[in-house]
Each structure stands twice: as C-alpha cells, then as structure tokens.
Design a protein around this motif. Sequence first.
Motif, PDB file in Angstrom:
ATOM      1  N   SER A 134       0.804  -1.219   0.000  1.00  0.00           N
ATOM      2  CA  SER A 134       0.000   0.000   0.000  1.00  0.00           C
ATOM      3  C   SER A 134       0.838   1.270   0.000  1.00  0.00           C
ATOM      4  O   SER A 134       0.417   2.298  -0.543  1.00  0.00           O
ATOM      5  CB  SER A 134      -0.943   0.007   1.209  1.00  0.00           C
TER       6      SER A 134
ATOM      7  N   ILE B 279       1.559   2.090  -3.653  1.00  0.00           N
ATOM      8  CA  ILE B 279       0.461   2.644  -4.435  1.00  0.00           C
ATOM      9  C   ILE B 279       0.091   4.044  -3.964  1.00  0.00           C
ATOM     10  O   ILE B 279      -0.373   4.875  -4.737  1.00  0.00           O
ATOM     11  CB  ILE B 279      -0.763   1.702  -4.404  1.00  0.00           C
TER      12      ILE B 279
ATOM     13  N   VAL C  53       5.277   1.369  -9.105  1.00  0.00           N
ATOM     14  CA  VAL C  53       4.177   2.268  -9.425  1.00  0.00           C
ATOM     15  C   VAL C  53       4.703   3.573 -10.012  1.00  0.00           C
ATOM     16  O   VAL C  53       4.140   4.117 -10.952  1.00  0.00           O
ATOM     17  CB  VAL C  53       3.335   2.559  -8.162  1.00  0.00           C
TER      18      VAL C  53
ATOM     19  N   VAL D 191      -5.206  -0.040  -4.869  1.00  0.00           N
ATOM     20  CA  VAL D 191      -4.655  -0.554  -6.119  1.00  0.00           C
ATOM     21  C   VAL D 191      -5.692  -0.541  -7.231  1.00  0.00           C
ATOM     22  O   VAL D 191      -5.417  -0.132  -8.364  1.00  0.00           O
ATOM     23  CB  VAL D 191      -4.110  -1.981  -5.921  1.00  0.00           C
TER      24      VAL D 191
ATOM     25  N   SER E 289      -6.488   3.111  -8.289  1.00  0.00           N
ATOM     26  CA  SER E 289      -5.302   3.820  -8.779  1.00  0.00           C
ATOM     27  C   SER E 289      -4.918   3.381 -10.188  1.00  0.00           C
ATOM     28  O   SER E 289      -4.724   4.215 -11.083  1.00  0.00           O
ATOM     29  CB  SER E 289      -4.116   3.597  -7.840  1.00  0.00           C
TER      30      SER E 289
ATOM     31  N   TYR F 243       0.225  -6.669 -13.311  1.00  0.00           N
ATOM     32  CA  TYR F 243      -0.559  -6.217 -12.170  1.00  0.00           C
ATOM     33  C   TYR F 243      -1.842  -7.022 -12.040  1.00  0.00           C
ATOM     34  O   TYR F 243      -2.163  -7.561 -10.983  1.00  0.00           O
ATOM     35  CB  TYR F 243      -0.918  -4.731 -12.340  1.00  0.00           C
TER      36      TYR F 243
END
Length: 390
Positions: free
Chosen positions: A24, A27, A254, A290, A293, A364
Amino acid sequence: MVESILLVGVFVSIFVGFNIGGSSTGIAWGPAVGAGLIRKATAAAIMTGFVFLGGWTVGRNVMETLSEGVITIEISLTAGVAVLFFIGLGILVANIFGVPIPTSMTTVGAIAGLGLATDTLNYETIAWILSWWIFTPIFAFLIGAIVGRYIYSELSQRVRIENSAGPLFVLERDGRFATPALGPNTTWREVGGTTAVLVLGCYMAFSAGASNVPNAAAPLVSGGALAADPAIVVATAAIGLGGFTIARRTMESVGSDLSDIPLLAALIIMLTAASITTALSYIGIPISLVLSSVGAIVGLGWGRATRPITAREAVTGEAADTEIVMGALTAEDELEDVPPIGETEPEDVLEAEDLLKPKIVIRYVSMWIVGPSMSTILAYAFFVLVPGVV
C-alpha cells in the motif's frame, strides 16, 4: 496455551501488516516518488502516521464487515491465526514480484476459504463486495478517461505544476538565525503544486489505513482474542515497518514501471483513488487503493491519447489515419490554445514516452487474481484437512 496462540497470532498479524505496508505504501506514494517529489523514507514516515489515523477512524467500519459479515460465525483464535497466515502469504508473493496487490481481496479470499470449508460463507455479503470490486476499477477508469479527454489539456494550461531542479526550500544565514527561503529554481506555483501533491499523498495514506489496517487486525478481533484498539496499533506499526523496507520496490514499480507522469496527472490519480477508497471504506466495503489507482492511470492515459479523434471513433476504432499512442499523458501541453476534441494535437504530445505499458498492466492484473485465489484455495484446503482448528 491460549496466550501462546495469541502471541503467535500477533506475530502473524505483524507479518501481514508488514507485507501490506510494502504494497500500500507503493500505491499511495509511488506517483510522488516517481515524479521526484519526495524521498522513499519520507514517504514511509508520513504513510505510517496517516495509516494509523485512517485505521483508527473509518477502518473500524471495514473491520466490522471482515469480522462479522463475510462468514456467519466468529473466527476463533486458532482459525484467525491460520487466516492471517494465508493473507500474508498471498501478499508476500505479490511483493516479491514488486506488484502492489489488492490486500483486501486477499483478506476476503482467506476468510471466504474458511467459510467455504465450514459451510458458513455469507453469499449475500460476498456478492455485495464482489460487485464493488468489479465496479471500482471501471468507475476509476471512466473518471480518468473523462478527465484525460475533456479536461486535462485545458487544466494543464491553467494549473501548471512545476518540478524544478534543486531543493524546494533552502536556509539562508544572513543574520544570526537561519531563515527558510525558496530554492534557487523554485517558484510559488511550484510550492503550491508540491503542497497539493503532498496533501493528496496523505489523503491516500489515510485511505490505505482505512482499508488495510482491518486486514491485519480483523481475524484476531473477530473472536475477541484481541481488542480493536491494540490490534489497530499493532497493524499500523507493522505497516509502517513494511513501508520503510520492502515498499521501496513497489514504490519504484508504481512510480516508474507503470508510468512516467507529470505532477498534475499524479494529483488527478491520487484524488480519484483516495476518494473512491475512502467512500467505500466508510460504508464498510473491503477495498484497496490498487484497484482505483491503476484504473485511473489507465483511464487518464487512454482519454489523453484519444483526444485527436471523436468519441465515436475512439469507441468503434474507426480512426484510420490517427495513431493512438498511450504515452500522450507524459508530455505537457505548451500551446496557448488547446485544440478541440477531434483535432490533432502537437506531434510531441502524441509521441511522448509510454504512459501505459501493457505488459506491466497485465502483470498487475494477473497478480490481482493469483494473490486472492491463492489465499482462498490454501485456506479452504487447510480448514477442510484440519477442521479441529475452527
């Protein structure tokens, strides 16, 4: 005996929180780190504070869903320890590959595996949660696509967010005391833009805490093995530890692998993801940053790249002579007048370095499937083979 199992449960909760922090933090702060706005260690420190705030407030609603809604029985201490282990295992696999996995999906999967094995799964709640999981990336994509196609170009003319070389602020020692001053290349517009990105990063960290702290705490809280308050503290500390260590890889993933974006695009993505995640966490939906985003990133790039063609051509693929390049978002418009929809934009805008890298997105999405599936299957098999722990 109970105390020993509880101690093991706390350690497993820390293991889960550690892996959640690795996912987390990437992200939440990947866009800002990728834009060169903030250091990884600073991002991890800020992340820890706002994760605690999110978990302590809105996160309690998600914890209630995970503790009482997914299955129709309380999760015993021993079963909670096993569930936590399978949650952590699924997240760890994703972190090894440097991919931020939707941790809430992995958590619900592990608890659902327990429910399937004991015939206590609440199918109505699962269907409710799954519908939001499907809707969330689609909704985020649509927001990104609309902004990228109809708003981004004009917004970039009016809200130009700069990122100059050198420090944002410096200390001047003209007198007895050092006083802060703007860096050699810093403008007040850059200060404002940087502040906005940092505020939104904190907002995303809050959202991550609201959605992810319950993932590490709920299995122990469900059966009353641990009170909610200390469970939140333990989970936050573990997430912070993950943010300072293994999150470095996911922040790079990311911030660099998926996209190379200007700060304005980062603001849009962060605002979209944090708002969706916070809203769903408030109504008790286990959700992850995720999903929204990545959906927003893909949508923003697609919308930005399809500006030179009409909406009908973008949907039907009838544009024969116009090449759609997903790197359009990485270039900043420099025109005084933004071309209307359907007219070709400057060549340098259309031939910028890729924003969307299909292979990375496929990696992903595949991990979104592998992680939760692994936690569900392993949990189901374990509780079928060892029913006595329930």
